[in-house]
Write a protein that holds these residues in place. Structure first.
Motif, mmCIF file in Angstrom:
data_model
loop_
_atom_site.group_PDB
_atom_site.id
_atom_site.type_symbol
_atom_site.label_atom_id
_atom_site.label_comp_id
_atom_site.label_asym_id
_atom_site.label_seq_id
_atom_site.Cartn_x
_atom_site.Cartn_y
_atom_site.Cartn_z
ATOM 1 N N MET A 377 0.739 -1.100 -0.022
ATOM 2 C CA MET A 377 0.099 0.049 -0.017
ATOM 3 C C MET A 377 0.872 1.078 0.026
ATOM 4 N N ILE A 378 0.447 2.353 -0.800
ATOM 5 C CA ILE A 378 1.003 3.541 -0.850
ATOM 6 C C ILE A 378 0.045 4.685 -0.196
ATOM 7 N N PRO A 379 0.288 4.956 1.110
ATOM 8 C CA PRO A 379 -0.411 6.111 1.672
ATOM 9 C C PRO A 379 -0.050 7.482 1.205
ATOM 10 N N THR A 380 -0.892 8.165 0.904
ATOM 11 C CA THR A 380 -0.484 9.600 0.404
ATOM 12 C C THR A 380 -1.254 10.824 1.193
ATOM 13 N N ALA A 381 -0.726 11.959 0.921
ATOM 14 C CA ALA A 381 -1.258 13.157 1.273
ATOM 15 C C ALA A 381 -2.663 13.292 1.321
ATOM 16 N N SER A 382 -3.325 12.758 0.223
ATOM 17 C CA SER A 382 -4.602 12.924 -0.388
ATOM 18 C C SER A 382 -5.573 12.060 0.691
ATOM 19 N N HIS A 383 -5.020 10.868 1.072
ATOM 20 C CA HIS A 383 -5.880 10.029 1.757
ATOM 21 C C HIS A 383 -6.549 10.598 3.261
ATOM 22 N N THR A 384 -7.543 10.184 3.755
ATOM 23 C CA THR A 384 -7.973 10.605 4.806
ATOM 24 C C THR A 384 -7.939 9.403 5.962
ATOM 25 N N LEU A 385 -8.101 9.919 7.226
ATOM 26 C CA LEU A 385 -8.086 8.853 8.167
ATOM 27 C C LEU A 385 -9.652 8.023 8.171
ATOM 28 N N GLU A 386 -10.536 8.543 7.723
ATOM 29 C CA GLU A 386 -11.751 7.388 7.205
ATOM 30 C C GLU A 386 -11.172 6.520 6.351
ATOM 31 N N ASP A 387 -10.439 7.001 5.440
ATOM 32 C CA ASP A 387 -10.139 5.820 4.358
ATOM 33 C C ASP A 387 -9.314 4.864 5.298
ATOM 34 N N ILE A 388 -8.377 5.091 6.072
ATOM 35 C CA ILE A 388 -7.525 4.321 6.727
ATOM 36 C C ILE A 388 -8.381 3.413 7.577
ATOM 37 N N ASP A 389 -9.375 3.828 8.306
ATOM 38 C CA ASP A 389 -10.294 3.197 9.352
ATOM 39 C C ASP A 389 -10.916 1.893 8.540
#
Length: 420
Positions: A377-389
């Protein structure tokens, strides 16, 4: 009797090609549609995307889009025409090189059309048949292909293993003394599969004992690591010890192109000896001018990198708290290691995409050992904490199905080869 050249191709599709009939269009060569970002469309479904190397979210940054559009209007897609040595050189290419060199704290820099071909050509230009190359066994394919062009000796060391590095430097030193050549040591700032930083500080320290020059491919470190974003060398406090620094624009810069930076005499030599650039059309103005804006944002908008690391830490800590094995990554790259076969991996990824709306990269043998599934997985600055949950919840669900045999049972009822 001379064989038909295509006989081997027709009978052996290769370790990945043999899966083409089952995988193409879905597991490999998938078509992601819509605006680049965490939420895209895949086969008519909205998905949460963890497969873009757009670390800083610049692909759709309004200032970047504006700069790209204005460059396209002003110059079109063709300008400049010809190789830079002949007719494709502009003041904007020079400006970008000067700014890149300053950003990574080197005397000089040179633009490259593509990262892959650039690295291959850099290695080819730096060494002769009398020189010896020492490189990490887990090096990216562009490094491996560059080393293949080398007509002299080369040694590989165990991945990030200091003792193995030193052993091979000793071998290389003895050999170079007999050939009258030098030693080129090659590693990566960040290894793209496992997410580990290369041990640059330790390698630079070895220069006190061994006479070699260090080439670092920092494609994943540039823009993401270090106080200013200058990469893994800055992060580890040893940027000065990197003799030749390389990075691509395809990651943090969300663009096409690359660059190499070093002392001026080295760059002057490369400018006149890099065959991949001497005989290729110059980097188009859209990419050149657009990269100036991207670099400006890297320098002046530290909050973008800060947001990236908020997401990285939330994702990686969340996975570890839930008992997932993410190896020893110390970068943005987030691998999740699971045990299973290729058929199980295919069923699992299908479940992730179809039932949980999660799209990510799957890595299997021969890139990693048999019996291991790597979900990258590549987390980016565009992701949100909701995306992560949402993603963490999905991972807990698929792990249960993998461990209780659900995926294995489904795979046994398909045409997938369970012995793979």
């Amino acid at each position: 009797m001379v064989k038909d050249l295509f006989e081997r191709i027709q009978s052996n599709k290769g370790p990945l090609g043999k899966w083409a009939s089952q995988a193409e269009g879905y597991f490999v060569f998938p078509k992601l549609e819509g605006e680049l970002g965490p939420r895209m469309q895949f086969q008519g479904k909205n998905i949460l995307n963890w497969s873009l190397n757009d670390y800083l979210g610049l692909a759709n940054h309004p200032e970047v889009r504006k700069a790209d559009t204005e460059a396209a209007i002003a110059y079109g897609a063709a300008y400049p025409m010809g190789a830079r040595m002949m007719s494709g050189h502009t003041k904007y290419h020079e400006q970008l090189e000067e700014e890149l060199a300053a950003f990574v704290m080197k005397e000089s820099a040179y633009l490259l059309n593509f990262g892959y071909q650039g690295m291959v050509s850099i290695i080819d230009a730096l060494v002769t048949k009398n020189d010896v190359i020492v490189y990490d066994v887990d090096a990216h394919a562009c490094i491996i292909d560059g080393v293949r062009l080398h007509m002299g000796k080369r040694f590989t060391y165990r991945h990030n293993d200091i003792a193995s590095m030193e052993k091979n430097l000793e071998r290389a030193s003895k050999l170079a003394e007999t050939t009258g050549g030098g030693i080129l040591f090659i590693t990566e700032g960040v290894f793209g599969m496992r997410g580990q930083q290369g041990k640059l500080k330790e390698i630079v320290e070895m220069k006190k004992k061994y006479n070699f020059r260090l080439l670092v491919d920092d494609a994943h470190g540039f823009g993401t690591l270090g106080k200013t974003g200058a990469g893994a060398g800055e992060e580890q406090g040893c940027q000065d010890g990197i003799d030749v620094y390389f990075s691509t624009f395809a990651k943090s810069m969300a663009n096409i192109g690359a660059f190499v930076a070093a002392d001026k005499d080295v760059i002057d030599y490369l400018k006149y000896n890099l065959r991949s650039q001497m005989f290729a059309k110059a980097l188009p103005m859209i990419q050149t001018v657009g990269s100036l804006k991207r670099l400006e944002l890297l320098r002046e908008s530290s909050e973008i990198k800060d947001k990236l690391w908020v997401n990285v830490n939330a994702l990686q800590n969340g996975l570890k708290e839930r008992g997932f094995n993410i190896g020893d990554t110390n970068t943005c790259i987030t691998p999740v290691y699971l045990e299973g076969s290729i058929p199980e991996a295919m069923i699992m990824v299908n479940d992730l995409r179809e039932n949980y709306g999660i799209f990510l990269s799957i890595v299997v043998y021969p890139v990693i050992p048999k019996g291991i599934i790597l979900l990258r997985m590549i987390p980016t600055a565009s992701h949100t904490l909701e995306d992560i949950d949402e993603t963490l919840a999905a991972f807990e669900a698929i792990r249960e199905k993998l461990t209780n045999g659900t995926y294995k049972e489904i795979a046994s009822k398909t045409t997938v080869d369970l012995d793979a």
